[in-house]
Each structure stands twice: as C-alpha cells, then as structure tokens.
Design a protein around this motif. Structure first.
Motif, PDB file in Angstrom:
ATOM      1  N   GLY A  37      42.480  93.759  78.536  1.00 19.90           N
ATOM      2  CA  GLY A  37      42.046  92.372  78.480  1.00 19.90           C
ATOM      3  C   GLY A  37      43.068  91.431  79.088  1.00 19.90           C
ATOM      4  O   GLY A  37      42.716  90.425  79.727  1.00 19.90           O
ATOM      5  N   ASP A  38      44.334  91.748  78.925  1.00 21.74           N
ATOM      6  CA  ASP A  38      45.419  90.930  79.471  1.00 21.74           C
ATOM      7  C   ASP A  38      45.262  90.693  80.974  1.00 21.74           C
ATOM      8  O   ASP A  38      45.630  89.642  81.504  1.00 21.74           O
ATOM      9  CB  ASP A  38      46.779  91.608  79.246  1.00 21.74           C
ATOM     10  CG  ASP A  38      46.962  92.213  77.879  1.00 21.74           C
ATOM     11  OD1 ASP A  38      46.017  92.847  77.366  1.00 21.74           O
ATOM     12  OD2 ASP A  38      48.072  92.101  77.328  1.00 21.74           O
ATOM     13  N   ASP A  39      44.718  91.719  81.660  1.00 23.67           N
ATOM     14  CA  ASP A  39      44.695  91.680  83.117  1.00 23.67           C
ATOM     15  C   ASP A  39      43.717  90.668  83.687  1.00 23.67           C
ATOM     16  O   ASP A  39      43.781  90.351  84.881  1.00 23.67           O
ATOM     17  CB  ASP A  39      44.399  93.066  83.677  1.00 23.67           C
ATOM     18  CG  ASP A  39      45.626  93.960  83.665  1.00 23.67           C
ATOM     19  OD1 ASP A  39      46.748  93.427  83.519  1.00 23.67           O
ATOM     20  OD2 ASP A  39      45.473  95.186  83.821  1.00 23.67           O
ATOM     21  N   LEU A  40      42.813  90.147  82.872  1.00 27.58           N
ATOM     22  CA  LEU A  40      41.954  89.086  83.382  1.00 27.58           C
ATOM     23  C   LEU A  40      42.806  87.864  83.712  1.00 27.58           C
ATOM     24  O   LEU A  40      42.568  87.190  84.719  1.00 27.58           O
ATOM     25  CB  LEU A  40      40.871  88.728  82.364  1.00 27.58           C
ATOM     26  CG  LEU A  40      39.656  88.010  82.963  1.00 27.58           C
ATOM     27  CD1 LEU A  40      38.933  88.892  83.962  1.00 27.58           C
ATOM     28  CD2 LEU A  40      38.687  87.556  81.882  1.00 27.58           C
ATOM     29  N   TYR A  41      43.816  87.602  82.852  1.00 30.41           N
ATOM     30  CA  TYR A  41      44.733  86.504  83.159  1.00 30.41           C
ATOM     31  C   TYR A  41      45.681  86.873  84.289  1.00 30.41           C
ATOM     32  O   TYR A  41      46.070  86.016  85.087  1.00 30.41           O
ATOM     33  CB  TYR A  41      45.555  86.083  81.934  1.00 30.41           C
ATOM     34  CG  TYR A  41      46.433  84.893  82.245  1.00 30.41           C
ATOM     35  CD1 TYR A  41      45.942  83.595  82.094  1.00 30.41           C
ATOM     36  CD2 TYR A  41      47.718  85.054  82.746  1.00 30.41           C
ATOM     37  CE1 TYR A  41      46.716  82.496  82.427  1.00 30.41           C
ATOM     38  CE2 TYR A  41      48.501  83.971  83.093  1.00 30.41           C
ATOM     39  CZ  TYR A  41      48.000  82.687  82.933  1.00 30.41           C
ATOM     40  OH  TYR A  41      48.765  81.608  83.287  1.00 30.41           O
ATOM     41  N   MET A  42      46.076  88.132  84.384  1.00 26.67           N
ATOM     42  CA  MET A  42      47.030  88.552  85.408  1.00 26.67           C
ATOM     43  C   MET A  42      46.404  88.627  86.803  1.00 26.67           C
ATOM     44  O   MET A  42      47.070  89.004  87.765  1.00 26.67           O
ATOM     45  CB  MET A  42      47.633  89.911  85.048  1.00 26.67           C
ATOM     46  CG  MET A  42      48.247  89.982  83.663  1.00 26.67           C
ATOM     47  SD  MET A  42      49.452  88.668  83.317  1.00 26.67           S
ATOM     48  CE  MET A  42      49.482  88.709  81.521  1.00 26.67           C
ATOM     49  N   SER A  43      45.145  88.253  86.911  1.00 25.90           N
ATOM     50  CA  SER A  43      44.467  88.305  88.208  1.00 25.90           C
ATOM     51  C   SER A  43      43.686  87.030  88.522  1.00 25.90           C
ATOM     52  O   SER A  43      43.860  86.431  89.587  1.00 25.90           O
ATOM     53  CB  SER A  43      43.512  89.504  88.249  1.00 25.90           C
ATOM     54  OG  SER A  43      42.583  89.458  87.185  1.00 25.90           O
ATOM     55  N   VAL A  44      42.836  86.599  87.609  1.00 30.46           N
ATOM     56  CA  VAL A  44      41.890  85.518  87.893  1.00 30.46           C
ATOM     57  C   VAL A  44      42.558  84.178  88.218  1.00 30.46           C
ATOM     58  O   VAL A  44      42.160  83.521  89.192  1.00 30.46           O
ATOM     59  CB  VAL A  44      40.876  85.380  86.741  1.00 30.46           C
ATOM     60  CG1 VAL A  44      40.107  84.059  86.818  1.00 30.46           C
ATOM     61  CG2 VAL A  44      39.895  86.555  86.779  1.00 30.46           C
ATOM     62  N   PRO A  45      43.565  83.705  87.459  1.00 23.47           N
ATOM     63  CA  PRO A  45      44.191  82.431  87.836  1.00 23.47           C
ATOM     64  C   PRO A  45      44.794  82.457  89.244  1.00 23.47           C
ATOM     65  O   PRO A  45      44.730  81.450  89.961  1.00 23.47           O
ATOM     66  CB  PRO A  45      45.274  82.251  86.764  1.00 23.47           C
ATOM     67  CG  PRO A  45      44.722  82.969  85.578  1.00 23.47           C
ATOM     68  CD  PRO A  45      44.055  84.179  86.160  1.00 23.47           C
ATOM     69  N   PHE A  46      45.358  83.603  89.630  1.00 23.37           N
ATOM     70  CA  PHE A  46      45.887  83.716  90.991  1.00 23.37           C
ATOM     71  C   PHE A  46      44.749  83.666  92.001  1.00 23.37           C
ATOM     72  O   PHE A  46      44.816  82.932  93.003  1.00 23.37           O
ATOM     73  CB  PHE A  46      46.668  85.022  91.150  1.00 23.37           C
ATOM     74  CG  PHE A  46      47.240  85.196  92.536  1.00 23.37           C
ATOM     75  CD1 PHE A  46      48.500  84.723  92.846  1.00 23.37           C
ATOM     76  CD2 PHE A  46      46.503  85.815  93.537  1.00 23.37           C
ATOM     77  CE1 PHE A  46      49.022  84.853  94.135  1.00 23.37           C
ATOM     78  CE2 PHE A  46      47.008  85.960  94.826  1.00 23.37           C
ATOM     79  CZ  PHE A  46      48.269  85.480  95.118  1.00 23.37           C
ATOM     80  N   LEU A  47      43.694  84.443  91.777  1.00 25.97           N
ATOM     81  CA  LEU A  47      42.570  84.461  92.699  1.00 25.97           C
ATOM     82  C   LEU A  47      41.960  83.069  92.855  1.00 25.97           C
ATOM     83  O   LEU A  47      41.595  82.653  93.967  1.00 25.97           O
ATOM     84  CB  LEU A  47      41.511  85.446  92.210  1.00 25.97           C
ATOM     85  CG  LEU A  47      41.883  86.935  92.265  1.00 25.97           C
ATOM     86  CD1 LEU A  47      40.850  87.760  91.500  1.00 25.97           C
ATOM     87  CD2 LEU A  47      42.006  87.421  93.706  1.00 25.97           C
ATOM     88  N   ALA A  48      41.853  82.341  91.743  1.00 25.93           N
ATOM     89  CA  ALA A  48      41.281  80.995  91.792  1.00 25.93           C
ATOM     90  C   ALA A  48      42.135  80.066  92.647  1.00 25.93           C
ATOM     91  O   ALA A  48      41.613  79.285  93.465  1.00 25.93           O
ATOM     92  CB  ALA A  48      41.143  80.434  90.385  1.00 25.93           C
ATOM     93  N   ARG A  49      43.439  80.154  92.488  1.00 26.28           N
ATOM     94  CA  ARG A  49      44.333  79.310  93.277  1.00 26.28           C
ATOM     95  C   ARG A  49      44.309  79.694  94.758  1.00 26.28           C
ATOM     96  O   ARG A  49      44.414  78.835  95.634  1.00 26.28           O
ATOM     97  CB  ARG A  49      45.756  79.392  92.713  1.00 26.28           C
ATOM     98  CG  ARG A  49      45.941  78.621  91.409  1.00 26.28           C
ATOM     99  CD  ARG A  49      47.262  78.982  90.740  1.00 26.28           C
ATOM    100  NE  ARG A  49      47.594  78.089  89.645  1.00 26.28           N
ATOM    101  CZ  ARG A  49      47.080  78.174  88.414  1.00 26.28           C
ATOM    102  NH1 ARG A  49      46.193  79.124  88.141  1.00 26.28           N
ATOM    103  NH2 ARG A  49      47.447  77.326  87.474  1.00 26.28           N
ATOM    104  N   MET A  50      44.202  80.995  95.023  1.00 21.04           N
ATOM    105  CA  MET A  50      44.109  81.427  96.419  1.00 21.04           C
ATOM    106  C   MET A  50      42.828  80.919  97.055  1.00 21.04           C
ATOM    107  O   MET A  50      42.799  80.544  98.241  1.00 21.04           O
ATOM    108  CB  MET A  50      44.176  82.946  96.513  1.00 21.04           C
ATOM    109  CG  MET A  50      45.569  83.518  96.431  1.00 21.04           C
ATOM    110  SD  MET A  50      46.675  82.956  97.779  1.00 21.04           S
ATOM    111  CE  MET A  50      45.940  83.774  99.207  1.00 21.04           C
TER     112      MET A  50
END
Length: 413
Positions: free
Chosen positions: A195-208
C-alpha cells in the motif's frame, strides 16, 4: 453532591475534565514543529568523533555518515520537503521553503564523493545517499523525486533535472509490475504489492504530468489508484490491507494505519495536479470519498486513529492520524468532499495537539518504518518513537489544511 465532593477529596474518583481546555493557536503549533525541524537538521556529516561541513572535509578512511535523519536522503525526507515548501507558501515565509532547497542541495553537492566510494565497493551502515546513488525500488526515488520536482519549480539545476528524468524512467519503465500494470516489489516475496507504494509513485507521476504536459503520466497514476484499490481494499472493513501477495493471490492480515494513510495521501496528491477534464478525475474523487467514509468508523473518542485501525487495543498513532487530517481537510478545502466531514479532521487534529505534540514542537508516538508481516502482532509491537521522521511531513501538512479551513471559516463569518 456532598458525597461526590467527599469522594473527590479522598481521590477515590477523578473529576471529569473532558477536552474543554483551550488549545494553542494552530499557527503556533505548526510553526513550533517546523522550527524544531529547522533547528535540528544540521546538514553535516559525522565520523571518527568529528563533524564535517562538506564531503570534501572527510579524511580518507573515515566512514562518515549524515549527522541526523532530517538531513538524510530517504522517502520521509521527501514528504517533509514537500510539506515545508507548502508551509512556506501558505505562511509566505521563505525560511520554510528554503529548508527543502537546502536539503536537496546538500545531497547533490556531496553525493559524488560517496558515489565514488560506492564504485570502489565501500559499504557500511548508514552509507550516505545510498538511495540517491542506487535506485532499486520505489522507496528510493518516488517521494524524494516528487519533492525534487517541487524544488525544481524555482531552482533549475541541470543535475536536478537529470535525476527527475532518471526517477521518471525507473517508475514508468523499470520498476516491476504485475501483468495488468500494477506497480509491485520483488520482496519480501515475488511479487508483493505494498500500500505504501501508491504514495511512492503517484505523487511523482502527477507532478511529471504537470511538468511535461504528457497525459500518460496522469493516466498511469489514475490506473494505479484503481489497481491498488482492486488488490488491497477490504469492503467488509471499509479499509485497505497493508499488502497483497501475488504468489498466494492473498491479501495481508493488517489494516495498518500508515498504509491507509499513504494510500489516501496519494489520491489527494494526484487530485492536486490532475486536470479538471481528465476522464479519471471523478473516479479518483469517488475512491477518496469511499476511503474517508471507511476510516471514519474507526476514529477513537480522542479523535486519534489506531496503529491497527480496527483494533482499539493497539496504540493511537500519530503519522496515520495526521495523514487523514491532511487528506480530509484538503478535500473539504478544495471542494472534493462535503464540508460536513471536516469534523473528522478537526477532532483528529485537536487530538494530535492535545496528546502527540510536545510544547516545544516534538512529535510523540510515530510508528517507525514497517515491513510486511503475516502476523498481526508485528504491527501491534512495532515501536512508536519520539520524532521518528515519518511524522514530520504529514503533521505539518495536516496543520496547513486545518489552518486554511479555519481561516476561511473566519472570513465567511
């Protein structure tokens, strides 16, 4: 009444005080936390009983480490950097935004020395910038990469952009995925969905997506929300489990507080950047609403949430409570959630101020980093430490959104 006063005098019963005591002003509370961070992040190295301002001062053969966790390069530092930038912008106080810029510059100005040592095979405990040098899992680049994207808005260094591109390539093309595209890890079992990995990916993808204008980043982020909910949502409990073992096709046992917090944060961070006309936006808002209504059932009488959300005999934990406060208050402030639900966030924030923040701005009862476990007792017994760095970013973000709501309420009164 005479009998009650007599028993009180003997100490046989305690007077009911409730929670009527005045709480400190929200701005004062948040500033104390942020100022504590400023005072205790040294941005130096230590080794051989000496302190070194830069890597150039470290003598050959000394196994130097970063002086403190607040100056390190690890995913909680990325969460903190984002929060400090947000706080600086909200309060119009550059000293907080400058913290994030200083943190990133400290790493990039000194990493070459340790990268050279790493290439020579030098290894030791707490080796500096190991996750900056070696990108293997989402923990290594997702949160720090997202914070670097925020810093890059005002500091356009070429080495920053090179790292951003490297992190984007890792998340989009290198990190392991299930056949349906869901991000996963090769550990502790092949494959494990955290579950942690949703944060470890999505905020970065959104900013990109915002930086590049490339909708494939937004599309991937929305898809990850959908996939993680498919694998980790427990509809009976109205909560997420911490992990999913793909080899067993089985969910984990614990509705761990911070895993639910990471998932909720990821949704909010995506909505912060997702274009209003994106076809997945309504679905993300609906998913966020479902989760908020789910965790609301498990709020304690103090306003706080438990380490294992549906087990009231587990301790009340600071970081997950703060994540829920931020997410709910942000959703209300932005109009994604009906304002009647702000009471969940306000009661949780009041509980944090009463019970989890010391007068000088330190944080109590923050669960340390946590691996997956097949037994529930592992979550019960996970230590909760003073000032563990998983708490700082969420607590500051929570305070910002509570301040925003209460200030807006005053203006409308």
């Amino acid at each position: 009444m005479k009998k009650l006063n007599f028993l009180l005098a003997l100490g046989l019963v305690l007077p009911f005080t409730g929670y009527t005591q005045a709480l400190p002003a929200d701005t004062d509370v948040v500033r104390k936390m942020a100022d504590y961070v400023l005072a205790h992040a040294a941005f130096t190295f230590k080794g051989n009983n000496q302190t070194y301002a830069t890597s150039k001062e470290i003598p050959a053969g000394v196994n130097a480490i970063i002086s403190d966790h607040l100056s390190a390069w690890h995913y909680p530092n990325g969460v903190l950097n984002i929060a400090m930038i947000d706080l600086g912008n909200y309060l119009k106080d550059e000293k907080y935004s400058a913290f994030a810029k200083k943190h990133v510059a400290f790493a990039f100005d000194n990493v070459a020395y340790f990268e050279a040592l790493s290439k020579k095979g030098v290894k030791y405990k707490e080796f500096p910038f190991n996750q900056l040098i070696h990108t293997r899992v989402l923990d290594d680049c997702g949160a720090m990469g997202a914070s670097l994207l925020d810093v890059y808005q005002t500091v356009k260094r070429a080495d920053y952009k090179a790292y951003i591109d490297k992190a984007a390539n890792h998340i989009s093309k290198v990190q392991e995925r299930l056949p349906d595209g869901t991000l996963c890890r090769p550990n502790p079992y092949k494959w494990t969905l955290w579950g942690d990995d949703l944060y470890m990916s999505v905020p970065f993808l959104a900013r990109m997506g915002k930086l590049t204008g490339d909708n494939t980043y937004f599309d991937d982020a929305v898809a990850q929300i959908k996939h993680f909910t498919h694998y980790l949502w427990d509809p009976g409990a109205g909560l997420y489990v911490h992990y999913y073992y793909d080899d067993l096709q089985r969910q984990g046992v614990a509705h761990w507080g911070r895993a639910n917090g990471w998932i909720m944060l990821a949704k909010v961070q995506l909505l912060n950047e997702l274009p209003a006309n994106h076809p997945g936006r309504k679905e993300v808002i609906a998913d966020l609403t479902q989760q908020i209504l789910g965790i609301a059932r498990y709020q304690s009488g103090s306003g706080l949430f438990h380490q294992v959300l549906d087990h009231t005999d587990s301790y009340t934990e600071t970081s997950c409570t703060a994540m829920f406060v931020y997410s709910i208050a942000r959703a209300v402030n932005e109009g994604w959630l009906d304002k009647r639900y702000i009471s969940i966030a306000e009661q949780a924030w009041n509980g944090l101020v009463r019970e989890k923040i010391t007068p000088d701005g330190q944080l109590k009862d923050v669960c340390i980093g946590t691996n997956t476990a097949a037994d529930l007792t592992a979550y019960y017994n996970r230590p909760a430490e003073l000032n563990d760095f998983h708490g700082w970013g969420p607590m500051i973000e929570a305070g910002i959104e509570i301040m925003r709501y209460r200030e807006s309420k005053k203006q409308k009164a």
